[in-house]
Scaffold this active site. Structure first.
Site, PDB file in Angstrom:
ATOM      1  N   ALA A  41      10.865  -2.950  45.464  1.00 55.90           N
ATOM      2  CA  ALA A  41       9.380  -3.341  45.690  1.00 55.90           C
ATOM      3  C   ALA A  41       9.257  -4.789  45.194  1.00 55.90           C
ATOM      4  CB  ALA A  41       8.320  -2.451  44.988  1.00 55.90           C
ATOM      5  N   SER A  42      10.348  -5.400  44.910  1.00 52.22           N
ATOM      6  CA  SER A  42      10.518  -6.873  44.606  1.00 52.22           C
ATOM      7  C   SER A  42       9.564  -7.127  43.674  1.00 52.22           C
ATOM      8  CB  SER A  42      10.200  -7.982  45.809  1.00 52.22           C
ATOM      9  OG  SER A  42      11.139  -7.736  46.894  1.00 52.22           O
ATOM     10  N   HIS A  43       8.756  -8.023  43.592  1.00 53.30           N
ATOM     11  CA  HIS A  43       7.818  -8.559  42.669  1.00 53.30           C
ATOM     12  C   HIS A  43       6.377  -7.524  42.292  1.00 53.30           C
ATOM     13  CE1 HIS A  43       6.076 -10.035  46.423  1.00 53.30           C
ATOM     14  NE2 HIS A  43       5.089  -9.800  45.818  1.00 53.30           N
TER      15      HIS A  43
END
Length: 159
Positions: free
Chosen positions: A101-103
């Site tokens: 979910a990256s960041h």
């Protein structure tokens, strides 16, 4: 048709809440595997993930879906998202998947897909995957020797 799973960059949400549940990951794996079958060759998908705990729940569910659809799965382990895109191309995979979910907050997770050229899926392909999920996919599953196999490539993240 209004999209219910895919957003601007794959499928994202809080882990163990729709749409990031093991049940949905299984369905997404089957539908995406069916959508990317093309021809009689052994189809392959590469799957990478980040270090989020929920990745260890999503990865086997996706793997079960892809193998049920007849795709061989290459589990790459934890690595950066661009590495999965590059490995999708260099390993000549039919599909690449990154579980991250990256960041977003740690409690979240996501499933991002890459075409064989390493670029993200088109809106049309994402809509086709959602359409397949809403159908009875049982008659489209692989059988016998056509069921996929899973391979873990622990060296991929150290190359």
């Amino acid at each position: 048709m209004a999209r219910k799973l895919f957003g601007t960059d794959g499928i994202r949400g809080k882990a163990n809440t729709f749409p990031i549940t093991p049940q949905m990951a299984l369905q997404v794996g089957i539908a995406t595997g069916i959508a990317f079958r093309n021809g009689k060759h052994r189809h392959r998908v590469v799957i990478g993930k980040d270090a989020r705990l929920s990745g260890y729940m999503i990865e086997p569910a996706l793997t079960a879906g892809f193998t049920a659809a007849g795709m061989d799965v290459f589990l790459l382990g934890p690595m950066p998202t661009p590495a999965v895109a590059m490995l999708t191309r260099s390993l000549r995979a039919d599909l690449g998947v990154m579980i991250s979910a990256s960041h977003n907050p740690y409690e979240d997770n996501g499933i991002k897909f890459f075409r064989p050229d390493g670029y993200k899926l088109s809106d049309e392909v994402e809509s086709e995957i959602e359409r397949l999920i809403d159908t009875d996919m049982n008659k489209l599953l692989a059988h016998g020797m056509d069921i996929g196999r899973a391979h873990r490539d622990e060296a991929a993240s150290t190359r």
